[in-house]
Design a protein around this motif. Sequence first.
Motif, PDB file in Angstrom:
ATOM      1  N   GLY A   1       1.217   6.694  -6.860  1.00 32.21           N
ATOM      2  CA  GLY A   1      -0.028   7.298  -7.292  1.00 32.21           C
ATOM      3  C   GLY A   1      -1.063   6.310  -7.792  1.00 32.21           C
ATOM      4  N   HIS A   2      -0.852   5.034  -7.599  1.00 31.37           N
ATOM      5  CA  HIS A   2      -1.834   4.033  -8.027  1.00 31.37           C
ATOM      6  C   HIS A   2      -3.010   4.042  -7.057  1.00 31.37           C
ATOM      7  CE1 HIS A   2       1.737   2.566 -10.187  1.00 31.37           C
ATOM      8  NE2 HIS A   2       0.855   2.170 -11.085  1.00 31.37           N
ATOM      9  N   LYS A   3      -4.190   3.930  -7.625  1.00 32.47           N
ATOM     10  CA  LYS A   3      -5.412   3.965  -6.799  1.00 32.47           C
ATOM     11  C   LYS A   3      -5.635   2.664  -6.041  1.00 32.47           C
ATOM     12  CE  LYS A   3      -6.737   8.026  -8.250  1.00 32.47           C
ATOM     13  NZ  LYS A   3      -6.157   9.113  -7.557  1.00 32.47           N
ATOM     14  N   ASP A   4      -5.238   1.550  -6.631  1.00 28.04           N
ATOM     15  CA  ASP A   4      -5.414   0.273  -5.953  1.00 28.04           C
ATOM     16  C   ASP A   4      -4.263  -0.662  -6.322  1.00 28.04           C
ATOM     17  OD1 ASP A   4      -6.002  -1.112  -8.394  1.00 28.04           O
ATOM     18  OD2 ASP A   4      -8.075  -0.439  -8.239  1.00 28.04           O
ATOM     19  N   LEU A   5      -4.187  -1.777  -5.617  1.00 25.21           N
ATOM     20  CA  LEU A   5      -3.076  -2.706  -5.824  1.00 25.21           C
ATOM     21  C   LEU A   5      -3.150  -3.431  -7.163  1.00 25.21           C
ATOM     22  CD1 LEU A   5      -2.611  -4.222  -2.266  1.00 25.21           C
ATOM     23  CD2 LEU A   5      -1.300  -2.431  -3.383  1.00 25.21           C
ATOM     24  N   ARG A   6      -4.352  -3.592  -7.709  1.00 22.18           N
ATOM     25  CA  ARG A   6      -4.466  -4.269  -9.009  1.00 22.18           C
ATOM     26  C   ARG A   6      -3.735  -3.499 -10.100  1.00 22.18           C
ATOM     27  NH1 ARG A   6     -10.757  -4.962  -9.219  1.00 22.18           N
ATOM     28  NH2 ARG A   6     -10.384  -2.832  -8.618  1.00 22.18           N
ATOM     29  N   SER A   7      -3.895  -2.182 -10.128  1.00 25.31           N
ATOM     30  CA  SER A   7      -3.208  -1.409 -11.159  1.00 25.31           C
ATOM     31  C   SER A   7      -1.701  -1.376 -10.900  1.00 25.31           C
ATOM     32  CB  SER A   7      -3.770   0.008 -11.248  1.00 25.31           C
ATOM     33  OG  SER A   7      -3.617   0.693 -10.040  1.00 25.31           O
ATOM     34  N   LEU A   8      -1.294  -1.356  -9.656  1.00 23.01           N
ATOM     35  CA  LEU A   8       0.136  -1.401  -9.338  1.00 23.01           C
ATOM     36  C   LEU A   8       0.730  -2.737  -9.791  1.00 23.01           C
ATOM     37  CD1 LEU A   8       2.662  -0.213  -7.946  1.00 23.01           C
ATOM     38  CD2 LEU A   8       1.850  -1.246  -5.831  1.00 23.01           C
ATOM     39  N   LYS A   9       0.039  -3.828  -9.520  1.00 21.87           N
ATOM     40  CA  LYS A   9       0.532  -5.149  -9.918  1.00 21.87           C
ATOM     41  C   LYS A   9       0.622  -5.295 -11.438  1.00 21.87           C
ATOM     42  CE  LYS A   9      -1.109  -8.752  -7.787  1.00 21.87           C
ATOM     43  NZ  LYS A   9      -2.020  -9.685  -7.120  1.00 21.87           N
ATOM     44  N   ARG A  10      -0.240  -4.633 -12.152  1.00 20.08           N
ATOM     45  CA  ARG A  10      -0.244  -4.718 -13.613  1.00 20.08           C
ATOM     46  C   ARG A  10       1.077  -4.197 -14.190  1.00 20.08           C
ATOM     47  NH1 ARG A  10      -4.665  -1.423 -15.230  1.00 20.08           N
ATOM     48  NH2 ARG A  10      -5.947  -3.162 -14.546  1.00 20.08           N
ATOM     49  N   TYR A  11       1.644  -3.178 -13.581  1.00 22.67           N
ATOM     50  CA  TYR A  11       2.848  -2.541 -14.111  1.00 22.67           C
ATOM     51  C   TYR A  11       4.114  -2.903 -13.328  1.00 22.67           C
ATOM     52  CZ  TYR A  11      -0.636   0.071 -16.626  1.00 22.67           C
ATOM     53  OH  TYR A  11      -1.689   0.416 -17.422  1.00 22.67           O
TER      54      TYR A  11
ATOM     55  N   MET B   1       0.826  -1.195   0.000  1.00 22.53           N
ATOM     56  CA  MET B   1       0.000   0.000   0.000  1.00 22.53           C
ATOM     57  C   MET B   1       0.871   1.260   0.000  1.00 22.53           C
ATOM     58  SD  MET B   1      -3.027  -1.099  -0.312  1.00 22.53           S
ATOM     59  CE  MET B   1      -3.835   0.456  -0.236  1.00 22.53           C
ATOM     60  N   GLU B   2       2.018   1.221   0.690  1.00 24.26           N
ATOM     61  CA  GLU B   2       2.891   2.389   0.705  1.00 24.26           C
ATOM     62  C   GLU B   2       3.426   2.686  -0.691  1.00 24.26           C
ATOM     63  OE1 GLU B   2       5.917   1.776   3.613  1.00 24.26           O
ATOM     64  OE2 GLU B   2       4.499   1.727   5.263  1.00 24.26           O
ATOM     65  N   VAL B   3       3.830   1.641  -1.412  1.00 25.02           N
ATOM     66  CA  VAL B   3       4.342   1.842  -2.767  1.00 25.02           C
ATOM     67  C   VAL B   3       3.243   2.406  -3.656  1.00 25.02           C
ATOM     68  CG1 VAL B   3       5.274   0.679  -4.807  1.00 25.02           C
ATOM     69  CG2 VAL B   3       6.093   0.058  -2.539  1.00 25.02           C
ATOM     70  N   ALA B   4       2.039   1.892  -3.530  1.00 21.91           N
ATOM     71  CA  ALA B   4       0.925   2.393  -4.331  1.00 21.91           C
ATOM     72  C   ALA B   4       0.666   3.867  -4.045  1.00 21.91           C
ATOM     73  CB  ALA B   4      -0.335   1.567  -4.071  1.00 21.91           C
ATOM     74  N   SER B   5       0.757   4.267  -2.805  1.00 23.76           N
ATOM     75  CA  SER B   5       0.516   5.672  -2.488  1.00 23.76           C
ATOM     76  C   SER B   5       1.640   6.567  -2.997  1.00 23.76           C
ATOM     77  CB  SER B   5       0.302   5.859  -0.983  1.00 23.76           C
ATOM     78  OG  SER B   5       1.464   5.540  -0.270  1.00 23.76           O
ATOM     79  N   VAL B   6       2.868   6.067  -2.996  1.00 25.73           N
ATOM     80  CA  VAL B   6       3.995   6.854  -3.509  1.00 25.73           C
ATOM     81  C   VAL B   6       3.914   6.983  -5.028  1.00 25.73           C
ATOM     82  CG1 VAL B   6       6.504   6.849  -3.813  1.00 25.73           C
ATOM     83  CG2 VAL B   6       5.526   6.342  -1.587  1.00 25.73           C
TER      84      VAL B   6
END
Length: 55
Positions: free
Chosen positions: A8-18, A1-6
């Motif tokens: 700018g990803h709204k949720d973990l699914r979009s972060l995992k995609r990239y 969650m910290e990486v996603a907030s840094v």
Amino acid sequence: MEVASVTGHKDLRSLKRYTHIDPAHLARKIADLKSLHQQPAAAPPRGPAKAKKLG
């Protein structure tokens, strides 16, 4: 969650995609963390203890 907030990803699914994790890099990171936890703690400084004056 910290990486996603840094990043700018709204949720973990979009972060995992990239995010493409290199297993060898991850294994090195885990080994580094384990070695840090296995090192003995630093000894406290030696010398005369000075008491604080109250009041």
